[in-house]
Motif scaffolding. Structure first.
Motif: not given
Length: 61
Positions: A10-22
Motif C-alpha cells: 500500500p502506498g508504493d505507487y504514490k511513493l514512486a510517483v512522488d520520488l519521480i516528480t520531486s
C-alpha cells in the motif's frame, strides 16, 4: 511460488510517483527505446527477450 517473491505494498505507487516528480529519482535511464504505435507488438517482444527495459510507445496518431 512466484507470487510470494514480489509484491507492491500500500502506498508504493504514490511513493514512486512522488520520488519521480520531486526529482529524487530519475527513470530516464530505464527507457531503452521509442517505437511507433504500429510497432508496439515488436516492442513488447523485444522487452520480453531482454533486448530492453522500457519502451515508449508513441501514438496512435
Amino acid at each position: 511460488m512466484v507470487d510470494d517473491l514480489f509484491r507492491y505494498g500500500p502506498g508504493d505507487y504514490k511513493l514512486a510517483v512522488d520520488l519521480i516528480t520531486s526529482g529524487s529519482l530519475s527513470v530516464k535511464e530505464l527507457i531503452t527505446g521509442r517505437v511507433k504505435f504500429e510497432d508496439a507488438e515488436q516492442a513488447f517482444k523485444d522487452v520480453h527477450a531482454a533486448k530492453g527495459i522500457k519502451m515508449i510507445i508513441e501514438g496512435p496518431q
